[in-house]
Design a protein around this motif. Sequence first.
Motif, PDB file in Angstrom:
ATOM      1  N   ILE A  74       0.870  -1.173   0.000  1.00  0.00           N
ATOM      2  CA  ILE A  74       0.000   0.000   0.000  1.00  0.00           C
ATOM      3  C   ILE A  74       0.905   1.219   0.000  1.00  0.00           C
ATOM      4  O   ILE A  74       1.698   1.408   0.906  1.00  0.00           O
ATOM      5  CB  ILE A  74      -0.922   0.021   1.236  1.00  0.00           C
ATOM      6  CG1 ILE A  74      -1.736  -1.271   1.315  1.00  0.00           C
ATOM      7  CG2 ILE A  74      -1.834   1.253   1.193  1.00  0.00           C
ATOM      8  CD1 ILE A  74      -2.511  -1.446   2.607  1.00  0.00           C
ATOM      9  N   ARG A  75       0.790   2.034  -1.043  1.00  0.00           N
ATOM     10  CA  ARG A  75       1.634   3.212  -1.168  1.00  0.00           C
ATOM     11  C   ARG A  75       0.791   4.469  -0.966  1.00  0.00           C
ATOM     12  O   ARG A  75      -0.391   4.484  -1.272  1.00  0.00           O
ATOM     13  CB  ARG A  75       2.274   3.274  -2.556  1.00  0.00           C
ATOM     14  CG  ARG A  75       3.180   2.116  -2.849  1.00  0.00           C
ATOM     15  CD  ARG A  75       3.762   2.216  -4.233  1.00  0.00           C
ATOM     16  NE  ARG A  75       2.726   1.942  -5.214  1.00  0.00           N
ATOM     17  CZ  ARG A  75       2.907   1.228  -6.321  1.00  0.00           C
ATOM     18  NH1 ARG A  75       4.083   0.742  -6.598  1.00  0.00           N
ATOM     19  NH2 ARG A  75       1.932   1.008  -7.161  1.00  0.00           N
ATOM     20  N   VAL A 135     -10.915  -3.343   2.013  1.00  0.00           N
ATOM     21  CA  VAL A 135     -10.391  -3.371   0.639  1.00  0.00           C
ATOM     22  C   VAL A 135      -9.498  -4.591   0.436  1.00  0.00           C
ATOM     23  O   VAL A 135      -9.605  -5.288  -0.580  1.00  0.00           O
ATOM     24  CB  VAL A 135      -9.635  -2.066   0.305  1.00  0.00           C
ATOM     25  CG1 VAL A 135      -8.877  -2.199  -0.998  1.00  0.00           C
ATOM     26  CG2 VAL A 135     -10.600  -0.899   0.233  1.00  0.00           C
ATOM     27  N   ILE A 136      -8.624  -4.874   1.386  1.00  0.00           N
ATOM     28  CA  ILE A 136      -7.728  -6.034   1.274  1.00  0.00           C
ATOM     29  C   ILE A 136      -8.538  -7.323   1.200  1.00  0.00           C
ATOM     30  O   ILE A 136      -8.241  -8.213   0.410  1.00  0.00           O
ATOM     31  CB  ILE A 136      -6.706  -6.055   2.429  1.00  0.00           C
ATOM     32  CG1 ILE A 136      -5.708  -4.907   2.231  1.00  0.00           C
ATOM     33  CG2 ILE A 136      -5.993  -7.394   2.512  1.00  0.00           C
ATOM     34  CD1 ILE A 136      -4.848  -4.626   3.441  1.00  0.00           C
ATOM     35  N   ASP A 137      -9.606  -7.419   1.997  1.00  0.00           N
ATOM     36  CA  ASP A 137     -10.483  -8.588   1.960  1.00  0.00           C
ATOM     37  C   ASP A 137     -11.116  -8.730   0.576  1.00  0.00           C
ATOM     38  O   ASP A 137     -11.156  -9.819   0.013  1.00  0.00           O
ATOM     39  CB  ASP A 137     -11.562  -8.475   3.036  1.00  0.00           C
ATOM     40  CG  ASP A 137     -12.480  -9.675   3.048  1.00  0.00           C
ATOM     41  OD1 ASP A 137     -11.968 -10.811   3.131  1.00  0.00           O
ATOM     42  OD2 ASP A 137     -13.710  -9.473   2.959  1.00  0.00           O
ATOM     43  N   ASN A 189      -1.428  -4.091  -6.219  1.00  0.00           N
ATOM     44  CA  ASN A 189      -0.896  -3.104  -5.281  1.00  0.00           C
ATOM     45  C   ASN A 189      -1.972  -2.059  -5.065  1.00  0.00           C
ATOM     46  O   ASN A 189      -2.790  -1.811  -5.956  1.00  0.00           O
ATOM     47  CB  ASN A 189       0.362  -2.430  -5.833  1.00  0.00           C
ATOM     48  CG  ASN A 189       1.524  -3.387  -5.907  1.00  0.00           C
ATOM     49  OD1 ASN A 189       1.690  -4.248  -5.055  1.00  0.00           O
ATOM     50  ND2 ASN A 189       2.333  -3.253  -6.930  1.00  0.00           N
ATOM     51  N   ILE A 190      -1.955  -1.434  -3.899  1.00  0.00           N
ATOM     52  CA  ILE A 190      -2.921  -0.396  -3.560  1.00  0.00           C
ATOM     53  C   ILE A 190      -2.160   0.900  -3.359  1.00  0.00           C
ATOM     54  O   ILE A 190      -1.129   0.914  -2.703  1.00  0.00           O
ATOM     55  CB  ILE A 190      -3.695  -0.760  -2.266  1.00  0.00           C
ATOM     56  CG1 ILE A 190      -4.387  -2.117  -2.419  1.00  0.00           C
ATOM     57  CG2 ILE A 190      -4.694   0.330  -1.912  1.00  0.00           C
ATOM     58  CD1 ILE A 190      -4.969  -2.671  -1.121  1.00  0.00           C
ATOM     59  N   LEU A 198      -5.989   0.785  -7.424  1.00  0.00           N
ATOM     60  CA  LEU A 198      -5.399  -0.551  -7.432  1.00  0.00           C
ATOM     61  C   LEU A 198      -4.606  -0.690  -8.722  1.00  0.00           C
ATOM     62  O   LEU A 198      -4.971  -0.110  -9.744  1.00  0.00           O
ATOM     63  CB  LEU A 198      -6.479  -1.631  -7.432  1.00  0.00           C
ATOM     64  CG  LEU A 198      -7.430  -1.725  -6.262  1.00  0.00           C
ATOM     65  CD1 LEU A 198      -8.396  -2.891  -6.486  1.00  0.00           C
ATOM     66  CD2 LEU A 198      -6.684  -1.925  -4.971  1.00  0.00           C
ATOM     67  N   TYR A 199      -3.559  -1.483  -8.683  1.00  0.00           N
ATOM     68  CA  TYR A 199      -2.785  -1.769  -9.889  1.00  0.00           C
ATOM     69  C   TYR A 199      -2.780  -3.269 -10.127  1.00  0.00           C
ATOM     70  O   TYR A 199      -2.331  -4.027  -9.272  1.00  0.00           O
ATOM     71  CB  TYR A 199      -1.346  -1.263  -9.753  1.00  0.00           C
ATOM     72  CG  TYR A 199      -1.250   0.234  -9.828  1.00  0.00           C
ATOM     73  CD1 TYR A 199      -1.088   0.876 -11.053  1.00  0.00           C
ATOM     74  CD2 TYR A 199      -1.353   1.006  -8.686  1.00  0.00           C
ATOM     75  CE1 TYR A 199      -1.016   2.254 -11.133  1.00  0.00           C
ATOM     76  CE2 TYR A 199      -1.289   2.398  -8.759  1.00  0.00           C
ATOM     77  CZ  TYR A 199      -1.116   3.009  -9.980  1.00  0.00           C
ATOM     78  OH  TYR A 199      -1.054   4.373 -10.057  1.00  0.00           O
TER      79      TYR A 199
END
Length: 134
Positions: free
Chosen positions: A31-32, A55-57, A69-70, A79-80
């Motif tokens: 997460i950046r 969000v991760i869930d 990646n977030i 998100l990527y």
Amino acid sequence: GKNVIISKDGTVIGKGDQNFSIKNSDELIIIRGISEASFKEAQVSPTLLSNLVLVIDKVKTHFADTMLNIEFKEEELVLYIDDTIPIRLGTFDAIDEKFVLLTTFLGHIKKEEVKKLAYIDLRVPDRVIIKNES
């Protein structure tokens, strides 16, 4: 920005350029862009943490076998997919609906077509906006 490693409960366990040995590091979600203001002492703010957990869930449920990646950009989530195709989610509002739209959309196009996208934008309610690479 600084690298910060946090545990599942939001506790900061490392900052900066420290060397870390982490079991199952392949399971980490990157997460950046989280602002310094989001940290209170050695914790991520509870509101942000609960939103991130949600969000991760969703990412793990809908994209179990995909590298994601977030990133926070000006307080909006991006998100990527495979570190290349940005999915602009916007705020945490209606996040469930956004993931349903996204998975429905991705289920209707071929993987080769996804790789040709410049971005996917879900910031407009009930819409999937795409731009093809030129």
